[in-house]
Design a protein around this motif. Sequence first.
Motif, PDB file in Angstrom:
ATOM      1  N   ASP A  62       2.041 -12.902  13.408  1.00  0.00           N
ATOM      2  CA  ASP A  62       1.418 -11.815  14.182  1.00  0.00           C
ATOM      3  C   ASP A  62       1.237 -12.267  15.636  1.00  0.00           C
ATOM      4  OD1 ASP A  62      -0.449  -9.143  13.144  1.00  0.00           O
ATOM      5  OD2 ASP A  62      -0.582  -9.809  15.240  1.00  0.00           O
ATOM      6  N   SER A 100      -6.071  -2.054  12.180  1.00  0.00           N
ATOM      7  CA  SER A 100      -6.921  -2.293  11.004  1.00  0.00           C
ATOM      8  C   SER A 100      -8.301  -2.826  11.380  1.00  0.00           C
ATOM      9  CB  SER A 100      -6.227  -3.294  10.067  1.00  0.00           C
ATOM     10  OG  SER A 100      -4.954  -2.836   9.695  1.00  0.00           O
ATOM     11  N   GLY A 150      -0.250   5.990   8.883  1.00  0.00           N
ATOM     12  CA  GLY A 150      -1.073   6.983   9.589  1.00  0.00           C
ATOM     13  C   GLY A 150      -2.558   6.819   9.355  1.00  0.00           C
ATOM     14  N   MET A 169     -12.888   4.515   4.831  1.00  0.00           N
ATOM     15  CA  MET A 169     -12.771   5.363   3.644  1.00  0.00           C
ATOM     16  C   MET A 169     -11.493   5.045   2.863  1.00  0.00           C
ATOM     17  SD  MET A 169     -14.006   9.007   5.164  1.00  0.00           S
ATOM     18  CE  MET A 169     -12.918   8.880   6.558  1.00  0.00           C
ATOM     19  N   THR A 181      -6.520   3.070   2.665  1.00  0.00           N
ATOM     20  CA  THR A 181      -6.431   3.612   1.313  1.00  0.00           C
ATOM     21  C   THR A 181      -5.187   3.107   0.589  1.00  0.00           C
ATOM     22  OG1 THR A 181      -7.453   5.622   2.167  1.00  0.00           O
ATOM     23  CG2 THR A 181      -6.393   5.786   0.011  1.00  0.00           C
TER      24      THR A 181
END
Length: 357
Positions: free
Chosen positions: A34, A44, A326, A50, A331
Amino acid sequence: MTIESHILIIGAGLIGLCTADALAARGARVTVVDARPGPCEGTSFSNSGMIHPSQARSWVPGVKETAADLDAARVSVELAMRSRALLLEKIEHFGLPQRTSGCLQIQPDIETARQVQSVQRSIGVRTDIIIDPIESFGLPACRFPDDSSGDAQAFGCALADDLLARGVCFIYGAQDLLIRRAEDGFLLRTSDQLMAVDQVIVAAGVGSPDVLAQLSVRLRLNAVSGTAADFALPDDMSRLPSCPIMDAQSRSALTVFADRLRVSGGWGEIEPRAIIDRWTEIAPDLFSRLKPPLSTWTAKRPVSPAGRPYISATSVPGLWVNTGHGHMGWTLCAGSGELLAQMILNGRQDDRFTFAG
Ligand SMILES: Cc1cc2nc3c(=O)[nH]c(=O)nc-3n(C[C@H](O)[C@H](O)[C@H](O)COP(=O)(O)OP(=O)(O)OC[C@H]3O[C@@H](n4cnc5c(N)ncnc54)[C@H](O)[C@@H]3O)c2cc1C
């Protein structure tokens, strides 16, 4: 391929880390590279937390939803539910806080709430409707009981430490990354590293198109900004909602973490003023008790034109993509990592999230 192959993952965000996790768990030799100094410092870093299979429908505004879009959303819900189960297990393993009491989404009125409920149920998302003075600030809301939440950045850092202990190599601060095809794989060059690898996974978020362009692969990805503001928790905690609450109008959410309250989201916003104003309108009593934000943050989401991720091989043998998640990257991260690891190591054929380039 054999598990002895050396796999390079470009990107130490949620997607790259979870892909490394799934590959390492299956015995693969993995290096993660990275440009930034540590894990989860890109998109992130500060999201709404959520884990929401309920939001699998595309967020791209102004697009009329077709039957095919709803079919696609159903597929994303399936991956999201699998991902959620994997994530909750891992979050618990790391001893991090999580909430499994669902998420809410404020609706303008009961009639709209019923319409949303009907569409959500048709794509496999359990939905009920509530009006509660604390949980939904007295407004009609859809409740998605299968949603959860947790701190994505804390999870990413814990996972990176865990991966390091399990033998995964990390190269941070890798500026000017150059990647070329070699006779038996790929050659990676950074400002201070030269390395030959057998397979490459591009999980570089909004940086993915530039990395792939080095190998003459064109990836269509939009970079859609979102923003966040963190507040200290108010003195009186008894009147805070027990689960994250979304506002469809501003595409934003209010999330209470263990040590702070965050409003975050937006679609194209580069600073959080409009989102703070919107939440002040929704919850005036709560916002009158908050001090000015402790910090603010802006980042760009990697969004594919169809609003679905690319978890796929490419036209270059040994080159894979895992990006384009996106508004769903937290999730979907664990499920996407598992799916790609199965494709690479077990030859699983799966064209649900195919990339044509
Ligand atoms: C405000 C906001 C709220 C959100 N809320 C939620 C939510 O509640 N739930 C949810 O599911 N999702 C949410 N998301 C989406 C989620 O955060 C993203 O989908 C996810 O973080 C993307 O992860 P990633 O690993 O693909 O990208 P990143 O985290 O950006 O990781 C990519 C990494 O690749 C590195 N990189 C890029 N180019 C190069 C290069 N050339 N060389 C070396 N390294 C490179 C970057 O430095 C970066 O660390 C939210 C997003 C935003 C902006």
